[in-house]
Design a protein around this motif. Sequence first.
Motif, mmCIF file in Angstrom:
data_model
loop_
_atom_site.group_PDB
_atom_site.id
_atom_site.type_symbol
_atom_site.label_atom_id
_atom_site.label_comp_id
_atom_site.label_asym_id
_atom_site.label_seq_id
_atom_site.Cartn_x
_atom_site.Cartn_y
_atom_site.Cartn_z
ATOM 1 N N HIS A 1 -61.037 36.326 26.159
ATOM 2 C CA HIS A 1 -59.897 37.225 26.311
ATOM 3 C C HIS A 1 -59.709 37.615 27.768
ATOM 4 N N GLY A 2 -60.814 37.780 28.480
ATOM 5 C CA GLY A 2 -60.754 38.230 29.863
ATOM 6 C C GLY A 2 -62.131 38.661 30.325
ATOM 7 N N ILE A 3 -62.158 39.602 31.262
ATOM 8 C CA ILE A 3 -63.426 40.099 31.791
ATOM 9 C C ILE A 3 -63.436 41.627 31.731
ATOM 10 N N TYR A 4 -64.599 42.195 31.954
ATOM 11 C CA TYR A 4 -64.682 43.639 32.159
ATOM 12 C C TYR A 4 -65.460 43.893 33.443
ATOM 13 N N ARG A 5 -65.126 44.982 34.086
ATOM 14 C CA ARG A 5 -65.779 45.370 35.345
ATOM 15 C C ARG A 5 -66.363 46.752 35.162
ATOM 16 N N ASP A 6 -67.667 46.875 35.330
ATOM 17 C CA ASP A 6 -68.351 48.166 35.248
ATOM 18 C C ASP A 6 -68.562 48.710 36.656
ATOM 19 N N ILE A 7 -68.197 49.953 36.859
ATOM 20 C CA ILE A 7 -68.326 50.605 38.165
ATOM 21 C C ILE A 7 -69.249 51.797 38.018
ATOM 22 N N TYR A 8 -70.280 51.849 38.831
ATOM 23 C CA TYR A 8 -71.224 52.966 38.834
ATOM 24 C C TYR A 8 -70.607 54.109 39.634
ATOM 25 N N PRO A 9 -70.294 55.253 39.021
ATOM 26 C CA PRO A 9 -69.470 56.276 39.691
ATOM 27 C C PRO A 9 -70.253 57.281 40.522
ATOM 28 N N TYR A 10 -71.322 56.842 41.183
ATOM 29 C CA TYR A 10 -72.099 57.764 42.005
ATOM 30 C C TYR A 10 -72.326 57.158 43.381
ATOM 31 N N SER A 11 -72.302 58.009 44.377
ATOM 32 C CA SER A 11 -72.528 57.538 45.742
ATOM 33 C C SER A 11 -74.011 57.332 45.968
ATOM 34 N N SER A 12 -74.351 56.846 47.157
ATOM 35 C CA SER A 12 -75.758 56.583 47.480
ATOM 36 C C SER A 12 -76.586 57.853 47.514
ATOM 37 N N GLN A 13 -75.931 59.024 47.661
ATOM 38 C CA GLN A 13 -76.655 60.290 47.682
ATOM 39 C C GLN A 13 -76.559 61.039 46.351
ATOM 40 N N SER B 1 -48.971 42.851 36.356
ATOM 41 C CA SER B 1 -50.037 43.639 35.729
ATOM 42 C C SER B 1 -50.669 42.905 34.549
ATOM 43 N N TYR B 2 -51.974 43.094 34.419
ATOM 44 C CA TYR B 2 -52.702 42.632 33.248
ATOM 45 C C TYR B 2 -52.855 43.792 32.261
ATOM 46 N N GLN B 3 -53.061 43.462 31.017
ATOM 47 C CA GLN B 3 -53.409 44.474 30.020
ATOM 48 C C GLN B 3 -54.872 44.843 30.213
ATOM 49 N N TYR B 4 -55.157 46.147 30.240
ATOM 50 C CA TYR B 4 -56.548 46.588 30.403
ATOM 51 C C TYR B 4 -56.692 47.993 29.820
ATOM 52 N N GLU B 5 -57.928 48.378 29.602
ATOM 53 C CA GLU B 5 -58.232 49.743 29.161
ATOM 54 C C GLU B 5 -59.473 50.218 29.902
ATOM 55 N N VAL B 6 -59.541 51.532 30.124
ATOM 56 C CA VAL B 6 -60.633 52.130 30.889
ATOM 57 C C VAL B 6 -61.425 53.066 29.972
ATOM 58 N N SER B 7 -62.729 52.932 29.983
ATOM 59 C CA SER B 7 -63.615 53.848 29.251
ATOM 60 C C SER B 7 -64.660 54.390 30.216
ATOM 61 N N ASP B 8 -65.049 55.627 29.972
ATOM 62 C CA ASP B 8 -65.976 56.322 30.887
ATOM 63 C C ASP B 8 -67.183 56.794 30.091
ATOM 64 N N SER B 9 -68.354 56.226 30.375
ATOM 65 C CA SER B 9 -69.597 56.680 29.760
ATOM 66 C C SER B 9 -70.398 57.424 30.806
ATOM 67 N N SER B 10 -71.571 57.886 30.407
ATOM 68 C CA SER B 10 -72.419 58.616 31.356
ATOM 69 C C SER B 10 -72.961 57.699 32.446
ATOM 70 N N LYS B 11 -72.959 56.401 32.180
ATOM 71 C CA LYS B 11 -73.527 55.456 33.142
ATOM 72 C C LYS B 11 -72.464 54.782 33.990
ATOM 73 N N ASN B 12 -71.451 54.231 33.344
ATOM 74 C CA ASN B 12 -70.475 53.413 34.041
ATOM 75 C C ASN B 12 -69.047 53.752 33.625
ATOM 76 N N ILE B 13 -68.140 53.421 34.516
ATOM 77 C CA ILE B 13 -66.726 53.349 34.161
ATOM 78 C C ILE B 13 -66.424 51.887 33.892
ATOM 79 N N ARG B 14 -65.926 51.583 32.704
ATOM 80 C CA ARG B 14 -65.672 50.186 32.350
ATOM 81 C C ARG B 14 -64.176 49.916 32.332
ATOM 82 N N ILE B 15 -63.769 48.893 33.069
ATOM 83 C CA ILE B 15 -62.392 48.408 33.048
ATOM 84 C C ILE B 15 -62.395 47.110 32.249
ATOM 85 N N LYS B 16 -61.845 47.140 31.068
ATOM 86 C CA LYS B 16 -61.831 45.975 30.175
ATOM 87 C C LYS B 16 -60.460 45.318 30.268
#
Length: 559
Positions: A41-53, A71-86
């Motif tokens: 279907h596509g890919i997902y990108r997980d982003i760690y939402p914390y800086s080095s400090q 534009s592509y179709q995508y959805e964003v979910s936010d967990s305690s660990k990562n922000i996922r762009i699906k």
Amino acid sequence: MGEDISQEAILSYKSNIVVNIDNSTDITEKIIYNTGDTEHHGIYRDIYPYSSQGRKMLVENISVTDEAGTSYQYEVSDSSKNIRIKIGDPNQTFSGQKTYVIKYHATRAVGQVKDFDEIYWNVTGNEWPMPIYQVESFVSLPLGATMTQSACYYGPKGNTEQCILASETKGVYTFESPSALFTGDGLTVAVGFQKGIVTAYALNEGFPGHYDKYIPWLISSVLPILTLLFSLLSWHKKGRDPKGTGVIVPQYDVPEELTPMELVGIASEKVNASHISAEIIYLATKGYLKINQLEEKLLGFIKQTDYELTKLKDSSLLPNDFDKKLLDGLFSDTEQSVKLSDLKNTFYTNIPIITNSVADNLLVKGYYKNLGRMKNGSGRMFIILFMSVWVSGFFGGIIGTVLFNGNPFPLMASMFLSIIIYGIVSHFNPAKTEKGVATKEYIFGLKDYLRVAEKDRLLFHNAPEKKPEVFEKLLPYAMVLGVADIWAKEFEGIYNTPPSWYSGSSGNAFSTIAFNQSLSNFSSFASSDLSSSPSSSSIGSRGGGSSGGGGGGGGGGSW
């Protein structure tokens, strides 16, 4: 590049990191993805939402397009660990190559070190389950800022292999990976520049908010505290023995016709496999079986000792259920005699049944108001540990994920700790009744009588005359109370005829000391053989790849 187009892979990964003077970054990631031989279907990108400090970045203004800006179709979910762009259409798959341009804005991204400011960014993350053939990262500093130091790392977590600063053009610094990145690999860049260019943040700004980080743990901590309070309250009401008289008066007989295992269960609050041998001897003195010591010569001079038990009465005549279980466990329906050695690796399954039955009997007879660790013993703690892992992992994981925005760990830890607390507090049970406490003091009085030396026996008034039947009757009780040697010594010269229920090695003159030693050997053999079970078998500096900290990070995959 020599990439294999039949393999699923990221053919090219280019990241443009623009550092703004307000301490934010604008990120553009251009990812060329190849499905290989399968459709996705596509890919997902997980982003760690914390800086080095450790400051939490606000990731916003997310967009996903192709190279032409469609534009592509995508959805964003936010967990305690990562922000996922699906990214992708759940109703449609494709094969071949697609280019994804992912853009987002991240606040509080610049680290403030003592002597310089720094953008420290995990460009790709380390959680891509596919190779990345080519990686480039472009870092653009704000107007007036110049690079004072830089670093670039690539490879798996913990790796310190350096990648290269490929070029510098008008404040744009380009870094490249010298080789492809494989599963678990990542690339991290760090660029330091002079302080005063980027707006400084408050010391506490951007650290995980109370709800994000502390509230789940604070809420979850209530459960173990309540468990401790209620467990202690329950123990205070139901888990403590009533106060006894504190006066131990010598006693000369067994209270209320208790058996040895019942007696030790009251005296020491535990019944285990080591007490079964004394119960067997007790049954022998009651005429239910006979014990015969066997000795076989090996190699002409080495003796091997074994014991044969012969059944004399049926178990149905016994008044206690646990003694019935013991006798039936020793003898099958068709056997009237058995060697201890033949019970190895078979009888052990009867031990918890028998000991638990003793505990239940003491409860029914009114010596205990609750049993606690009296039942199951160490097995009970194993069950509690197993339940704590299972309950916290299953229910804590499900409920915690719902309650705390995808972060189940606080509630999982809370449930695990609560069950362990309950197990520890309940371990200090059992609790006796007033009858149980009085009987325990009576038993201690009997123990004093059994262990007193002849020279001190004048202190005991109205003590019974030392007769063979007295010795024989109290011997199994002296064994479980640990005073059998003293008791046997007191009857030396008085009890000089072997009992009918025991047959020892021939050719040796009978004495109570030798007889007690023979019974002690029997107890050792019985404890070893009866508790023996089949052996269980066993089977037999900051790195780029490892910079789980730092902006970006995470990883991605296909779906």
